[in-house]
Design an enzyme around this catalytic site. Sequence first.
Site, mmCIF file in Angstrom:
data_model
loop_
_atom_site.group_PDB
_atom_site.id
_atom_site.type_symbol
_atom_site.label_atom_id
_atom_site.label_comp_id
_atom_site.label_asym_id
_atom_site.label_seq_id
_atom_site.Cartn_x
_atom_site.Cartn_y
_atom_site.Cartn_z
ATOM 1 N N GLU A 163 -14.856 2.527 -4.040
ATOM 2 C CA GLU A 163 -14.032 3.053 -2.946
ATOM 3 C C GLU A 163 -12.755 3.672 -3.522
ATOM 4 O OE1 GLU A 163 -14.743 3.494 0.316
ATOM 5 O OE2 GLU A 163 -12.904 4.621 -0.013
ATOM 6 N N LYS A 218 -14.583 4.721 -11.492
ATOM 7 C CA LYS A 218 -13.586 4.100 -10.617
ATOM 8 C C LYS A 218 -12.385 3.612 -11.432
ATOM 9 C CE LYS A 218 -11.313 2.238 -7.475
ATOM 10 N NZ LYS A 218 -10.576 2.944 -6.453
ATOM 11 N N CYS A 274 -4.394 -2.865 -7.412
ATOM 12 C CA CYS A 274 -5.442 -2.308 -8.274
ATOM 13 C C CYS A 274 -5.002 -1.604 -9.547
ATOM 14 C CB CYS A 274 -6.326 -1.382 -7.450
ATOM 15 S SG CYS A 274 -7.261 -2.320 -6.231
HETATM 16 P P1 NAD Z 1 -9.022 -8.434 -0.387
HETATM 17 O O1 NAD Z 1 -8.523 -9.592 -1.159
HETATM 18 O O2 NAD Z 1 -8.148 -7.818 0.669
HETATM 19 O O3 NAD Z 1 -10.405 -8.832 0.357
HETATM 20 C C1 NAD Z 1 -11.446 -9.500 -0.271
HETATM 21 C C2 NAD Z 1 -12.028 -10.508 0.729
HETATM 22 O O4 NAD Z 1 -13.220 -11.057 0.169
HETATM 23 C C3 NAD Z 1 -11.128 -11.691 1.051
HETATM 24 O O5 NAD Z 1 -10.862 -11.712 2.438
HETATM 25 C C4 NAD Z 1 -11.940 -12.918 0.601
HETATM 26 O O6 NAD Z 1 -11.772 -14.040 1.442
HETATM 27 C C5 NAD Z 1 -13.349 -12.398 0.643
HETATM 28 N N1 NAD Z 1 -14.277 -13.141 -0.194
HETATM 29 C C6 NAD Z 1 -14.167 -13.472 -1.504
HETATM 30 N N2 NAD Z 1 -15.273 -14.109 -1.928
HETATM 31 C C7 NAD Z 1 -16.116 -14.191 -0.868
HETATM 32 C C8 NAD Z 1 -17.420 -14.724 -0.694
HETATM 33 N N3 NAD Z 1 -18.077 -15.289 -1.716
HETATM 34 N N4 NAD Z 1 -17.989 -14.641 0.520
HETATM 35 C C9 NAD Z 1 -17.337 -14.060 1.557
HETATM 36 N N5 NAD Z 1 -16.110 -13.514 1.430
HETATM 37 C C10 NAD Z 1 -15.498 -13.583 0.239
HETATM 38 O O7 NAD Z 1 -9.457 -7.339 -1.447
HETATM 39 P P2 NAD Z 1 -9.493 -5.751 -1.262
HETATM 40 O O8 NAD Z 1 -8.134 -5.183 -1.424
HETATM 41 O O9 NAD Z 1 -10.283 -5.422 -0.053
HETATM 42 O O10 NAD Z 1 -10.321 -5.336 -2.553
HETATM 43 C C11 NAD Z 1 -11.703 -5.614 -2.671
HETATM 44 C C12 NAD Z 1 -12.251 -4.835 -3.850
HETATM 45 O O11 NAD Z 1 -12.098 -3.425 -3.605
HETATM 46 C C13 NAD Z 1 -11.553 -5.098 -5.175
HETATM 47 O O12 NAD Z 1 -12.502 -5.035 -6.203
HETATM 48 C C14 NAD Z 1 -10.593 -3.931 -5.301
HETATM 49 O O13 NAD Z 1 -10.319 -3.616 -6.653
HETATM 50 C C15 NAD Z 1 -11.367 -2.806 -4.667
HETATM 51 N N6 NAD Z 1 -10.550 -1.728 -4.083
HETATM 52 C C16 NAD Z 1 -9.424 -2.020 -3.367
HETATM 53 C C17 NAD Z 1 -8.692 -0.990 -2.769
HETATM 54 C C18 NAD Z 1 -7.450 -1.255 -1.968
HETATM 55 O O14 NAD Z 1 -6.808 -0.297 -1.564
HETATM 56 N N7 NAD Z 1 -7.083 -2.486 -1.695
HETATM 57 C C19 NAD Z 1 -9.139 0.333 -2.888
HETATM 58 C C20 NAD Z 1 -10.304 0.592 -3.614
HETATM 59 C C21 NAD Z 1 -11.000 -0.451 -4.202
HETATM 60 C C1 UGA Z 2 -4.750 3.478 -5.426
HETATM 61 C C2 UGA Z 2 -5.508 4.810 -5.555
HETATM 62 O O1 UGA Z 2 -4.639 5.867 -5.127
HETATM 63 C C3 UGA Z 2 -6.772 4.793 -4.707
HETATM 64 O O2 UGA Z 2 -7.507 6.000 -4.922
HETATM 65 C C4 UGA Z 2 -7.638 3.586 -5.110
HETATM 66 O O3 UGA Z 2 -8.780 3.506 -4.301
HETATM 67 C C5 UGA Z 2 -6.825 2.320 -4.949
HETATM 68 O O4 UGA Z 2 -5.627 2.420 -5.769
HETATM 69 C C6 UGA Z 2 -7.528 1.104 -5.417
HETATM 70 O O5 UGA Z 2 -8.448 1.165 -6.201
HETATM 71 O O6 UGA Z 2 -7.062 0.049 -4.979
HETATM 72 P P1 UGA Z 2 -3.147 2.369 -3.617
HETATM 73 O O7 UGA Z 2 -2.829 1.425 -4.722
HETATM 74 O O8 UGA Z 2 -3.532 1.838 -2.297
HETATM 75 O O9 UGA Z 2 -4.344 3.348 -4.063
HETATM 76 O O10 UGA Z 2 -1.898 3.345 -3.366
HETATM 77 P P2 UGA Z 2 -1.313 4.589 -4.185
HETATM 78 O O11 UGA Z 2 -0.930 5.630 -3.212
HETATM 79 O O12 UGA Z 2 -2.176 5.012 -5.299
HETATM 80 O O13 UGA Z 2 0.034 3.998 -4.781
HETATM 81 C C7 UGA Z 2 0.023 3.042 -5.835
HETATM 82 C C8 UGA Z 2 1.450 2.789 -6.306
HETATM 83 O O14 UGA Z 2 1.949 3.929 -7.014
HETATM 84 C C9 UGA Z 2 2.435 2.541 -5.156
HETATM 85 O O15 UGA Z 2 3.332 1.528 -5.523
HETATM 86 C C10 UGA Z 2 3.131 3.861 -5.017
HETATM 87 O O16 UGA Z 2 4.407 3.751 -4.459
HETATM 88 C C11 UGA Z 2 3.191 4.324 -6.471
HETATM 89 N N1 UGA Z 2 3.322 5.779 -6.619
HETATM 90 C C12 UGA Z 2 2.321 6.598 -6.215
HETATM 91 C C13 UGA Z 2 4.459 6.301 -7.205
HETATM 92 O O17 UGA Z 2 5.380 5.566 -7.586
HETATM 93 N N2 UGA Z 2 4.566 7.666 -7.357
HETATM 94 C C14 UGA Z 2 3.581 8.507 -6.948
HETATM 95 O O18 UGA Z 2 3.731 9.737 -7.138
HETATM 96 C C15 UGA Z 2 2.417 7.957 -6.365
#
Ligand code: NAD
Ligand code: UGA
Length: 460
Positions: A163, A218, A274
Amino acid sequence: MHTIKNITCIGAGYVGGPTMSVIAQKNPDIKVTVVDLNKTRIDAWNSDDLSLLPIYEPGLDSVVKEARNRNLFFSTDVDKAIDEADMIFISVNTPTKTYGKGKGQAADLKYIELCARQIARVAKNDKIVVEKSTLPVRTADAIKSILNNTGNGVNFHILSNPEFLAEGTAMADLENPDRVLIGGENEDAIQALVNVYAKWVPKAKIITTNLWSSELSKLVANAFLAQRVSSINSISELCEVTGANVDEVANAIGMDSRIGSKFLKASVGFGGSCFQKDILNLVYIARSYNLNEVADYWQQVISMNDHQKQRFSSNIIKTLYNTVNGKNIVFYGWAFKKDTNDTRESAAIYVADHLLDEEANIIVYDPKVSAEQVYSDLDYLGTRGPEENRRFVTVVNNPVAASKGAHAIAVLTEWDEFKSLDWKSIYANMFKPAFIFDGRNVLDKNSIVEIGFSYKSIGK
Ligand code: NAD
Ligand code: UGA
């Protein structure tokens, strides 16, 4: 050809919740069930009051309202949802390991493995298992091995579908993604997932690769994005000593179409769950293949970010006559970026920690972050006890009142509302000289200085 009627997503977090809401909205003929072990979180997803959803993300409430209880369901019954599903997304957390081999660098895959084992135990018919979580390259091997050794005759196909949404803009990113990436080995399984996305994403934007390219892409995408922030932040320090202005430099270089203008905003340092985790993981993987130069290269992106956070707090201390002991420093913002209630790895936490070491009092205002969350972030660091964190840190809900008796304001998150605060009243409330440290370069310097503030920003 697989026809998908039931999708289950394990993990109702920042990715699982919004992603499945949009998949359900766009595929009314598919039943989508999002499951989680965390009952409080699932109850919040099911709340009648949409302002109580567990995640703040602009636009999320209306999509949940449209699809929930039509073909979108949130539940804690993981076994039942696995049993019913044709396609299972794994969207659980993959944090940095805090113990054992790879501590502080490798991704902790225990939650992923638990999901794979649960799927293996429960499944009675063939399933497509989709890695939605961000995973180290070659994780699909481990998942495959667990699933294929259950001996219950079920066929599993593993796909990688990382994602790319960013928090704060998740709904727009999901609605109109730059690309959807699907890695896999089985053409039918790949096509089944392509069809889910093709309901709203143009086919040209849905790209398919082998499993390993997808998993690795990713980590690399996040590393490249974070690298740009560290690059511009490194230049911000140089700007401060040479008289150059980092916003002008960013604008000048960003107009080169080969460089591009996005992700060049100098700041107090990147946060979020992340960037750091994924780069540490990349470094760990490179080192595990003995690619030490590659590992060192990417490690530097993290080191630069740590330096930027430290530099910001050191500058506050230096400017306040080398002591902040007993002084009141107001933080505007605690979330790692605007438009989210997520505070994971927020720069604010580390800036606060440094100032607390120097015995400052910190007053926090953030429009979406609760006091409970602020204290839990500080307690998690373990630098000092919970009582001390509560004694020296106050969390408030009125930004102007917060400035009463303040020595300095530090802007840690770029919330839009900070631009239009009643800065005159804030100035009147504060000790003089009244300092502002704008860690996001969001305030209008001229009008702030005109009021009488002493204003410091990043890279100028
Ligand atoms: P999160 O901590 O918000 O959510 C994960 C959820 O999974 C939690 O609510 C937890 O209780 C649940 N969970 C864990 N083990 C479980 C199990 N065995 N059965 C059922 N539920 C279970 O995490 P997130 O931010 O959604 O991130 C999830 C993944 O996506 C990570 O690998 C992260 O790197 C990736 N990712 C995150 C973002 C982002 O913006 N947060 C963007 C892209 C990718
Ligand atoms: C980032 C990536 O942008 C997503 O594509 C990815 O899916 C996600 O991580 C993930 O894998 O979790 P996110 O962390 O939600 O998304 O937010 P960003 O907009 O990337 O910002 C990350 C950090 O960088 C923030 O603290 C933001 O303030 C900072 N940032 C971003 C800067 O300081 N300067 C910039 O120009 C951009």
